[in-house]
Scaffold this motif. Structure first.
Motif, mmCIF file in Angstrom:
data_model
loop_
_atom_site.group_PDB
_atom_site.id
_atom_site.type_symbol
_atom_site.label_atom_id
_atom_site.label_comp_id
_atom_site.label_asym_id
_atom_site.label_seq_id
_atom_site.Cartn_x
_atom_site.Cartn_y
_atom_site.Cartn_z
ATOM 1 N N ARG A 29 26.522 57.057 23.663
ATOM 2 C CA ARG A 29 26.820 57.506 22.298
ATOM 3 C C ARG A 29 26.386 56.469 21.270
ATOM 4 O O ARG A 29 25.871 56.812 20.207
ATOM 5 C CB ARG A 29 28.303 57.813 22.177
ATOM 6 C CG ARG A 29 28.593 59.088 22.910
ATOM 7 C CD ARG A 29 30.041 59.450 22.986
ATOM 8 N NE ARG A 29 30.153 60.789 23.540
ATOM 9 C CZ ARG A 29 30.059 61.066 24.830
ATOM 10 N NH1 ARG A 29 29.862 60.093 25.703
ATOM 11 N NH2 ARG A 29 30.148 62.306 25.262
ATOM 12 N N HIS A 44 17.645 64.727 30.167
ATOM 13 C CA HIS A 44 18.219 65.696 31.100
ATOM 14 C C HIS A 44 19.693 65.962 30.786
ATOM 15 O O HIS A 44 20.331 66.771 31.434
ATOM 16 C CB HIS A 44 18.084 65.211 32.542
ATOM 17 C CG HIS A 44 16.684 65.319 33.057
ATOM 18 N ND1 HIS A 44 15.939 66.468 32.926
ATOM 19 C CD2 HIS A 44 15.889 64.436 33.700
ATOM 20 C CE1 HIS A 44 14.744 66.277 33.466
ATOM 21 N NE2 HIS A 44 14.699 65.049 33.938
ATOM 22 N N TYR A 45 20.248 65.230 29.808
ATOM 23 C CA TYR A 45 21.629 65.492 29.398
ATOM 24 C C TYR A 45 21.598 66.610 28.353
ATOM 25 O O TYR A 45 21.083 66.422 27.258
ATOM 26 C CB TYR A 45 22.258 64.258 28.763
ATOM 27 C CG TYR A 45 22.537 63.126 29.703
ATOM 28 C CD1 TYR A 45 23.719 63.105 30.437
ATOM 29 C CD2 TYR A 45 21.653 62.081 29.834
ATOM 30 C CE1 TYR A 45 23.991 62.057 31.296
ATOM 31 C CE2 TYR A 45 21.917 61.023 30.701
ATOM 32 C CZ TYR A 45 23.092 61.020 31.429
ATOM 33 O OH TYR A 45 23.356 59.978 32.265
ATOM 34 N N MET A 46 22.176 67.763 28.716
ATOM 35 C CA MET A 46 22.065 68.899 27.797
ATOM 36 C C MET A 46 22.949 68.721 26.561
ATOM 37 O O MET A 46 22.661 69.278 25.503
ATOM 38 C CB MET A 46 22.411 70.198 28.527
ATOM 39 C CG MET A 46 21.298 70.637 29.449
ATOM 40 S SD MET A 46 19.726 70.790 28.571
ATOM 41 C CE MET A 46 18.635 70.022 29.738
ATOM 42 N N ASP A 47 24.013 67.933 26.670
ATOM 43 C CA ASP A 47 24.808 67.705 25.458
ATOM 44 C C ASP A 47 23.986 66.927 24.437
ATOM 45 O O ASP A 47 24.175 67.068 23.227
ATOM 46 C CB ASP A 47 26.127 66.988 25.789
ATOM 47 C CG ASP A 47 25.907 65.641 26.445
ATOM 48 O OD1 ASP A 47 24.850 65.459 27.073
ATOM 49 O OD2 ASP A 47 26.786 64.772 26.326
ATOM 50 N N GLU A 62 22.013 68.864 21.920
ATOM 51 C CA GLU A 62 22.735 69.313 20.728
ATOM 52 C C GLU A 62 22.598 68.330 19.576
ATOM 53 O O GLU A 62 22.800 68.685 18.423
ATOM 54 C CB GLU A 62 24.232 69.474 21.042
ATOM 55 C CG GLU A 62 24.516 70.255 22.301
ATOM 56 C CD GLU A 62 24.947 71.696 22.016
ATOM 57 O OE1 GLU A 62 24.822 72.113 20.854
ATOM 58 O OE2 GLU A 62 25.381 72.369 22.965
ATOM 59 N N TYR A 63 22.316 67.063 19.891
ATOM 60 C CA TYR A 63 22.212 66.058 18.821
ATOM 61 C C TYR A 63 20.897 66.160 18.068
ATOM 62 O O TYR A 63 20.722 65.524 17.043
ATOM 63 C CB TYR A 63 22.309 64.633 19.397
ATOM 64 C CG TYR A 63 23.517 64.343 20.252
ATOM 65 C CD1 TYR A 63 24.670 65.126 20.177
ATOM 66 C CD2 TYR A 63 23.510 63.264 21.126
ATOM 67 C CE1 TYR A 63 25.759 64.844 20.975
ATOM 68 C CE2 TYR A 63 24.605 62.975 21.923
ATOM 69 C CZ TYR A 63 25.725 63.776 21.850
ATOM 70 O OH TYR A 63 26.794 63.499 22.638
ATOM 71 N N ASN A 90 23.244 73.843 27.645
ATOM 72 C CA ASN A 90 23.078 73.888 29.093
ATOM 73 C C ASN A 90 22.837 75.327 29.554
ATOM 74 O O ASN A 90 21.946 75.597 30.351
ATOM 75 C CB ASN A 90 24.329 73.302 29.758
ATOM 76 C CG ASN A 90 24.078 72.960 31.214
ATOM 77 O OD1 ASN A 90 22.982 72.513 31.565
ATOM 78 N ND2 ASN A 90 25.069 73.172 32.050
#
Lengths: 247, 368, 306
Positions: free
Chosen positions: A175, A196-199, A202-203, A234
């Motif tokens: 973060r 590869h981090y789907m959250d 969103e950023y 995701n």
């Protein structure tokens, strides 16, 4: 600040390896000051496209401009105006923090005085002033990644390319890393990032999703979720890529 | 046994898939041999010499004649006094000066202690070394011939090293050295690289975690290289025989058996290297600097051991290639049998046993 | 569930300067799918290497199916399937040759245990003559798993099998693990992805060489004990800063397009937060109380530990 001025301009980009089409007629724009998420399954053609945009490989056909320069003829000018960082390669482990900064500053032709000034400021903001002479290999991974990002934008490039910058990093550092990305974007640097981090998708201001060499979706995260009637990025990703597994 | 066969298949796939390396491995001996062979024979054609004859009798003129008709030497100057020698070398044109002492013929026939001084331009040690050897060989040849006709004692002591090399060809001396060098290169370098490669890839972790014993892993990895190295020996012998007419006077079977022993020595050195490093790069450096260089410098391959300072001579005794070169020189050029080389073979065998034990001990069951 | 498949007691391991694993203890039951969740450098690989007999512990002991990993290491190796962090495939061998090779060194054949890998292998079988080096990340991962399974191990140890692999392949991979669990195979898996925790029976949260917490994923989240709110607005970046200035806020972290706010007491409701943010000039607000996720718990444990 996101603008409407196109800093990466891609029209009909095709890249073939023999009979295999890695990039099949890509069309998109990235705007100055934007955080652009470039997603896709393994083998979908992300790395190929990213190499072309960084001036490391030539496309088979298409019209592509990066920071206003042509990828066929002006790759040297492109390289001078971009920054690059990846999870795999970032800093020299056997050089100290300061030596790494000085080296990268030197590559981009910054004066000694400028390197010293910016390095002092950078180490101050990262809280690394006390360990400027420590070797990179003695630093925790999270610190290294943050430092690597700062080094990638040390010469104040127009665009920075980040290839899975947060892989394996702990949730807090991850973060903090994104806060640095936001700061860079606020300072006018365009950010082109894969993850590869789907959250993390969103950023981003806008996200493109590649499947089998084509861009299948491109919109804001909100827009994509609406379009695919999904609650998270995701889900969007799984819906798009699931039945199109490439080898 | 089935596990081992499976392992072997895999290694063979690796080698076949990497055609470029395989071609280099098989092609290198031929290229090396041709290079050494031709460079050497060219180097010593028509070397310019000067002769200072204090005696001017029938023996010295016969010897001079023999030198000049050998094809290796060309007379550039006839000298009158020792004072001229220094200036001559400073000019740099002359490679060798031969000085016959006074009353040469009488001392040769009666006392058997006639002296020839051979002075060389040592700034080119290799050439100088070879020229000395050739000169000695011609002299001893001459002595042998005169022994047949006269009953008197021989007058000049021949240089043993060249005595059996009747044709005086440099390449003869180099074939054993090249075999020793290439076998070290292929066996030690390739095994240390192939083992460290598995460490770099991370596959060694899985191999270690499997029920395979360490010696099975090692054996599976090195077996194909024994074969490749053996093929190389055969190729070198064939090429040197066909192109340079180097003979194998002794038993071919014995020669191949000794070569196999030496291959195993080299392999165990390669395994030893792979136990002390985890990277292919370090393994390569260690093999090249730690094994190849000493093989070239300290085995008597290029520089004769007898001419070295004592500490180096002692180190030379510890070099496996030194013993191997003696063995195959004896078999190839002198044509002797096992009874003449069993001592050297025993030394080599002892070294091999030592290295194998050490490398198996050092090859770890775990990652640390 | 019996807790005897894998047992570790006070395992410790240091390298030169670093204490990679600090006195770690746990017990894993037969047939359990057990996750070690933590970032790179937390000590997961070192811990696994001790369990699979590749490293000797400095202190403590561990056993697999009752066999000590140090004294009985040969027997342990026979019942273990291990997939290291870097997929251990021979890039210059074909898919089929890789699989055959791993079958033979364990003294078995592909045919004998084909039923175990069938679900996974059929997806890559069409490419069995392709070199492993030419496969995509997801395919390599499937092949490596097939290779680790081919000798029907009792315990499967997978070190970061999903790192660097896309979300689709990751999902499929976890589905495969779920099926293997039903075959009675005990599975230990490590991952830096927090969202994969809920797919495990139990997890150990690991950071800096120590285990922060071991439990079922839903037990961990249920016992979080502090109220968490998910807050959305149209200016996410400022939102964090605004929230951090609110009274009683312990942490405010980005989660996708939302900010998760952890309160240190339970006398605040969503309405109060909304009012506060409106005063700060935030618009398009959406504030909801939610249940904490694993990532919230992990962050909380990390902060409270240091």
């Amino acid at each position: 600040m996101v603008t409407t001025e196109s800093i990466i301009h891609v029209r009909n980009m095709v890249k073939k390896f023999g009979g295999f089409v890695a990039n099949d007629n890509l069309n998109f724009d990235v705007y100055r000051g934007e955080i652009f998420g470039f997603l896709g399954a393994n083998g979908a053609g992300k790395t190929t496209a990213m190499k072309i945009l960084c001036g490391l490989s030539l496309p088979t056909s298409g019209e592509i401009k990066v920071a206003g320069f042509d990828v066929y003829k002006e790759t040297n000018l492109i390289k001078r105006n971009i920054g690059y960082m990846s999870q795999r390669f970032s800093l020299y482990e056997d050089l100290s923090v300061y030596e790494n900064i000085r080296f990268y500053g030197g590559i981009y032709g910054l004066s000694r005085k400028l390197i010293r000034e910016r390095a002092d400021f950078l180490l101050e903001t990262l809280n690394l002033s006390d360990i400027r002479n420590k070797l990179i290999k003695d630093l925790p991974l999270g610190w290294r990644q943050k430092l690597a990002f700062s080094v990638a934008i040390f010469h104040k490039p127009g665009i920075v390319f980040l290839d899975e910058p947060t892989g394996g990093v702990d949730p807090i550092t991850r973060r903090q890393f994104w806060e640095m990305i936001y700061q860079a974007a606020a300072d006018g640097i365009t950010v082109f990032v894969t993850t590869h981090y789907m959250d993390e998708a969103e950023y981003c201001n806008r996200v493109s999703i590649m499947v089998d060499g084509k861009i299948r979706a491109l919109d804001t995260p909100e827009g994509l979720k609406k379009q695919f009637a999904a609650a998270t990025m995701n889900e969007v990703f799984l819906k798009l890529a699931r039945n199109n597994q490439s080898v | 046994m089935k596990r081992f066969a499976g392992f072997l298949y895999k290694e063979i796939y690796h080698i076949i898939r990497d055609m470029r390396t395989l071609i280099v491995l098989i092609g290198m001996p031929v290229v090396q041999l041709l290079l050494f062979g031709y460079v050497l024979t060219n180097e010593i054609k028509d070397a310019k010499i000067a002769i200072l004859d204090h005696s001017k009798d029938e023996v010295t003129s016969e010897l001079t004649q023999k030198f000049l008709s050998s094809g290796y030497f060309k007379l550039s100057r006839e000298l009158q006094s020792e004072n001229e020698i220094n200036t001559l070398f400073q000019e740099g044109d002359i490679k060798e000066v031969i000085v016959f002492e006074e009353d040469f013929a009488r001392k040769f026939e009666k006392d058997g202690n006639a002296k020839i001084q051979i002075i060389n331009d040592a700034s080119e040690p290799n050439t100088a070394n070879l020229l000395v050897n050739y000169t000695n060989a011609i002299i001893s040849d001459y002595v042998r011939q005169s022994n047949r006709t006269s009953t008197a004692a021989p007058g000049i002591i021949p240089e043993v090293q060249m005595a059996y090399n009747a044709n005086l060809k440099g390449v003869f001396m180099f074939v054993p050295g090249i075999i020793a060098m290439l076998l070290i290169l292929i066996s030690a370098l390739m095994t240390s690289i192939t083992i460290t490669r598995e460490k770099e890839l991370g596959t060694m972790e899985v191999l270690l975690v499997s029920p395979l014993r360490p010696f099975q892993i090692v054996l599976g990895k090195v077996a194909p290289y024994i074969l490749i190295a053996f093929i190389n020996v055969v190729i070198i012998l064939l090429v040197s025989n066909i192109v340079f007419h180097v003979p194998v006077r002794g038993s071919v079977v014995l020669l191949l058996a000794e070569s196999t022993l030496y291959i195993i020595t080299a392999l165990s050195l390669g395994i030893l290297i792979s136990t002390i490093t985890n990277s292919q790069q370090v393994a390569m450096m260690l093999s090249l600097i730690g094994l190849m260089l000493p093989t070239i410098m300290l085995s008597g391959f290029i520089y004769p051991v007898e001419n070295m300072p004592l500490p180096l001579q002692i180190i030379c005794q510890l070099m496996p290639p030194k013993w191997f070169i003696i063995i195959i020189k004896n078999i190839m050029l002198k044509g002797v049998g096992f009874t003449y080389v069993w001592k050297e073979t025993l030394v080599l065998l002892g070294m091999t046993a030592f290295f194998i034990t050490l490398s198996v001990k050092k090859f770890k069951n775990r990652l640390e | 569930m019996e807790k005897n498949a894998v047992i570790a007691e006070n395992l410790s391991k240091s390298f030169k300067k670093v204490n990679a694993v600090k006195s770690v203890s746990f017990g894993i039951g037969k047939g359990e799918l057990f996750g070690f969740i933590g970032p790179d450098g937390a000590g997961k690989s070192t811990l696994f290497r001790m369990l699979v007999t590749l490293l000797l512990p400095d202190e403590g002991k561990a056993s697999i199916s009752g066999l000590d990993v140090v004294s009985d290491f040969r027997k342990v190796r026979n019942i273990l399937g291990y997939m290291p962090g870097k997929f251990s495939l021979y890039q210059d061998l074909t898919v089929e040759q890789n699989l055959n090779f791993y079958a033979t060194i364990f003294g078995t054949t592909v045919k004998e245990n084909y039923h175990l890998i069938k679900d996974i292998y059929v997806q890559i079988e069409p490419f069995k003559n392709r070199l492993a080096g030419n496969l995509s990340g997801g395919m390599k991962q499937k092949l490596a798993l097939s290779c680790a399974l081919i000798h029907k191990p009792e315990v499967l140890v997978l070190d970061e099998p999903t790192t660097g692999v896309d979300a689709v392949s990751r999902k499929e991979f976890w589905e495969m693990l779920g099926r293997l669990k039903h075959e009675g195979i005990t599975i230990l898996v490590s991952t830096p992805y927090m969202d994969e925790a809920i797919l495990c029976d139990r997890v150990a949260l690991i950071q800096d060489g120590s285990i922060l917490r071991i439990d079922k994923p839903d037990e961990i989240t249920k016992s979080f004990g502090k109220p968490v709110f998910a807050v959305k607005s149209d200016r996410t970046h400022d939102l964090i800063l605004d929230l951090k200035s609110f009274r009683g806020v312990e942490a405010a972290n980005l989660f996708g397009n939302q900010v998760h706010v952890v309160m240190n007491n339970s006398d605040v409701d969503a309405g109060q937060i909304t009012t506060f943010l409106k005063e700060k000039g935030q618009t398009s607000l959406d504030v909801r109380e939610i249940e904490a996720g694993i990532e919230d718990c992990f962050i909380d444990l990390m902060i409270n530990k240091s």
